[in-house]
Design an enzyme around this catalytic site. Structure first.
Site, mmCIF file in Angstrom:
data_model
loop_
_atom_site.group_PDB
_atom_site.id
_atom_site.type_symbol
_atom_site.label_atom_id
_atom_site.label_comp_id
_atom_site.label_asym_id
_atom_site.label_seq_id
_atom_site.Cartn_x
_atom_site.Cartn_y
_atom_site.Cartn_z
ATOM 1 N N SER A 75 28.521 7.612 0.074
ATOM 2 C CA SER A 75 29.688 8.447 0.350
ATOM 3 C C SER A 75 30.954 7.602 0.396
ATOM 4 O O SER A 75 30.922 6.429 0.795
ATOM 5 C CB SER A 75 29.485 9.113 1.712
ATOM 6 N N TYR A 85 26.785 8.399 11.024
ATOM 7 C CA TYR A 85 26.478 8.914 9.678
ATOM 8 C C TYR A 85 26.878 7.882 8.623
ATOM 9 O O TYR A 85 26.091 7.507 7.757
ATOM 10 C CB TYR A 85 27.228 10.243 9.437
ATOM 11 N N LYS A 104 24.728 5.276 5.766
ATOM 12 C CA LYS A 104 25.006 5.082 4.331
ATOM 13 C C LYS A 104 25.173 3.590 4.029
ATOM 14 O O LYS A 104 24.632 3.070 3.054
ATOM 15 C CB LYS A 104 26.276 5.839 3.914
HETATM 16 P P1 NAD Z 1 22.810 19.386 2.087
HETATM 17 O O1 NAD Z 1 22.625 19.409 3.567
HETATM 18 O O2 NAD Z 1 23.181 20.649 1.411
HETATM 19 O O3 NAD Z 1 21.495 18.806 1.379
HETATM 20 C C1 NAD Z 1 20.670 17.848 1.983
HETATM 21 C C2 NAD Z 1 19.244 18.355 1.897
HETATM 22 O O4 NAD Z 1 18.350 17.392 2.471
HETATM 23 C C3 NAD Z 1 19.022 19.668 2.637
HETATM 24 O O5 NAD Z 1 18.426 20.600 1.757
HETATM 25 C C4 NAD Z 1 18.086 19.298 3.778
HETATM 26 O O6 NAD Z 1 17.207 20.365 4.107
HETATM 27 C C5 NAD Z 1 17.363 18.086 3.203
HETATM 28 N N1 NAD Z 1 16.829 17.159 4.203
HETATM 29 C C6 NAD Z 1 17.484 16.591 5.245
HETATM 30 N N2 NAD Z 1 16.675 15.767 5.914
HETATM 31 C C7 NAD Z 1 15.470 15.789 5.290
HETATM 32 C C8 NAD Z 1 14.239 15.149 5.500
HETATM 33 N N3 NAD Z 1 14.052 14.306 6.533
HETATM 34 N N4 NAD Z 1 13.208 15.407 4.667
HETATM 35 C C9 NAD Z 1 13.372 16.264 3.632
HETATM 36 N N5 NAD Z 1 14.520 16.901 3.377
HETATM 37 C C10 NAD Z 1 15.560 16.676 4.201
HETATM 38 O O7 NAD Z 1 23.888 18.250 1.772
HETATM 39 P P2 NAD Z 1 24.638 17.880 0.415
HETATM 40 O O8 NAD Z 1 26.070 18.198 0.592
HETATM 41 O O9 NAD Z 1 23.913 18.437 -0.742
HETATM 42 O O10 NAD Z 1 24.502 16.296 0.459
HETATM 43 C C11 NAD Z 1 23.488 15.601 -0.236
HETATM 44 C C12 NAD Z 1 23.648 14.112 0.026
HETATM 45 O O11 NAD Z 1 24.942 13.698 -0.388
HETATM 46 C C13 NAD Z 1 23.515 13.714 1.498
HETATM 47 O O12 NAD Z 1 22.824 12.476 1.566
HETATM 48 C C14 NAD Z 1 24.949 13.526 1.932
HETATM 49 O O13 NAD Z 1 25.058 12.594 2.994
HETATM 50 C C15 NAD Z 1 25.585 12.991 0.660
HETATM 51 N N6 NAD Z 1 27.034 13.247 0.592
HETATM 52 C C16 NAD Z 1 27.497 14.535 0.724
HETATM 53 C C17 NAD Z 1 28.873 14.760 0.687
HETATM 54 C C18 NAD Z 1 29.422 16.164 0.864
HETATM 55 O O14 NAD Z 1 30.608 16.292 1.182
HETATM 56 N N7 NAD Z 1 28.647 17.232 0.640
HETATM 57 C C19 NAD Z 1 29.767 13.686 0.511
HETATM 58 C C20 NAD Z 1 29.259 12.399 0.386
HETATM 59 C C21 NAD Z 1 27.875 12.185 0.422
#
Ligand code: NAD
Ligand code: UDP
Length: 355
Positions: free
Chosen positions: A133, A157, A161
């Site tokens: 991120s 968080y 990362k």
């Molecule tokens: P999201 O919450 O929609 O998707 C994450 C998924 O991981 C969910 O479906 C959740 O059920 C699953 N999950 C969580 N813990 C788990 C575990 N222990 N075992 C199995 N499944 C698990 O989030 P997103 O926005 O799609 O983000 C995806 C990734 O991108 C994350 O790692 C997040 O930190 C990173 N990210 C997101 C953003 C943002 O703004 N959306 C920005 C930077 C980085």
């Protein structure tokens, strides 16, 4: 053009927001997608809809409701299918929650990644794309951020990362058979143009656009703007918003590099547009796309927020041959298309998906 019809990609967190859009692009690109998700922050309906949009390619989609910390279950999946590479999205992502409950974040984000990497190594699967991120840049003194900027953890968080990035670098240094791409996302927004899949956060939305979307459909009364006294054109915070389909395509480009370039090593890339947009500019673009008025309440700055954050995309353009193509108008149009067709996301007013 499909890269290789036979490649099987395990996608952790594939039922989530970015994961579901990426799974769709994988299927459309001729890959097999094996989704592992515990549905902690998502719904199986997302997977069903991805299959629907993918048409005939849906036969290449498999879903396992598994928690990544369940090593036995992960081992079984790797034993039953030859996995060519992993895209690792799974994790919790609420910055404030991570400050309140750091152990939850270290356990869920760090332990699950450790377990995944151990299982991958034991099955000889050494190709990984990881969701990092832009939060690792903290509040930089200048923008755009390049991949060489100093890194800082602003929250537990963010620290997960950073630690996972470092762990990946260590793993590669110890064993150069690994190919790892760390993708630092800026601010993903929007939805698939079909309006069938999109972002559906559980509970109170922490991010700007999910909140705006819920105001537009009448689920919330007003958007609270966190600060209008920043040194930006209109005083509100500036971010690099990127269409989620562009972001998903960035993963396909990363995979392509991993499969085609034996010298990939462990590399990091920003995925953004290279342009900054303020909160008020985003709201205005969304109002235009939706025809809805978004009432605003101006409040103080949100603790820990940076003023201006946007990324340099030069490295990704050059080495991944990827560039975002959607505009802010497209992002808002597609966000509204999804929201108006699915005002309660994948759930309904009475379901657990809606609080
Ligand atoms: P999201 O919450 O929609 O998707 C994450 C998924 O991981 C969910 O479906 C959740 O059920 C699953 N999950 C969580 N813990 C788990 C575990 N222990 N075992 C199995 N499944 C698990 O989030 P997103 O926005 O799609 O983000 C995806 C990734 O991108 C994350 O790692 C997040 O930190 C990173 N990210 C997101 C953003 C943002 O703004 N959306 C920005 C930077 C980085
Ligand atoms: N923001 C806001 N109200 C909200 C949520 C966010 O004014 O309800 C602002 C926030 O202060 C920042 C921008 O919108 O300037 C993007 O915030 P978001 O949480 O979506 O992303 P991040 O700050 O993590 O980059």
């Amino acid at each position: 053009m499909p890269l290789d019809m036979a490649k099987s990609i395990l996608v952790t967190g594939g039922a989530g927001y970015i994961g579901s859009h990426t799974v769709l692009q994988l299927l459309l690109g001729g890959f097999r997608a094996i989704v592992v998700d515990n549905l902690d922050n998502s719904s199986e309906e997302a997977i069903r809809r991805v299959g629907e949009i993918a048409g005939e390619s849906r036969e290449n989609l498999t879903f396992y409701k598994v928690d990544l910390r369940d090593k036995g279950a992960l081992n079984k999946i790797f034993s039953s299918t030859k996995i060519d590479a992993v895209i690792h999205f799974a994790g919790l992502k609420a910055v404030g929650e991570s400050v309140q409950n750091p152990l939850l974040y270290y356990d869920n984000n760090f332990v699950s990644t450790l377990t995944l990497l151990e299982v991958m190594a034991s099955h000889g699967c050494k190709k990984l794309v990881f969701s990092s991120s832009a939060t690792v840049y903290g509040s930089p003194k200048v923008v755009p951020c390049t991949e060489e900027f100093p890194l800082v953890a602003m929250s537990p968080y963010g620290r997960t990362k950073l630690v996972i990035e470092e762990m990946c670098r260590d793993i590669y240094h110890a064993d150069s058979e690994w190919s790892i791409i760390l993708l630092r996302y800026f601010n993903p927004v929007g939805a698939h143009p079909s309006g069938h899949i999109g972002e559906d956060p559980r509970g109170y939305p922490n991010n700007l656009m999910p909140f705006v979307q819920q105001v537009a459909v009448g689920r919330r009364s007003a958007l609270t703007v966190f600060g209008n006294d920043y040194s930006t054109t209109d005083g509100t915070g500036v971010r690099d918003y990127i269409h989620v389909v562009d972001l998903a395509d960035g993963h396909i480009s990363a995979l392509r590099k991993i499969f085609e370039d034996a010298e990939t090593g462990c590399e990091v890339y920003n995925l953004g547009t290279g342009k900054g947009t303020s909160v008020l500019e985003m709201v205005a673009a969304f109002e235009k796309a939706s025809g809805k008025k978004i009432p605003l309440v101006i409040a103080g700055r949100r603790p820990g927020d940076s003023e201006i954050l946007y990324g340099s995309t030069i490295k990704a353009e050059k080495e991944l041959k990827w560039k975002a193509k959607y505009t802010i108008e497209d992002m808002c149009q597609d966000q509204w298309n999804w929201a108006s067709k699915n005002p309660y996301g994948y759930g309904s007013p009475g379901s657990t998906n809606y609080k």
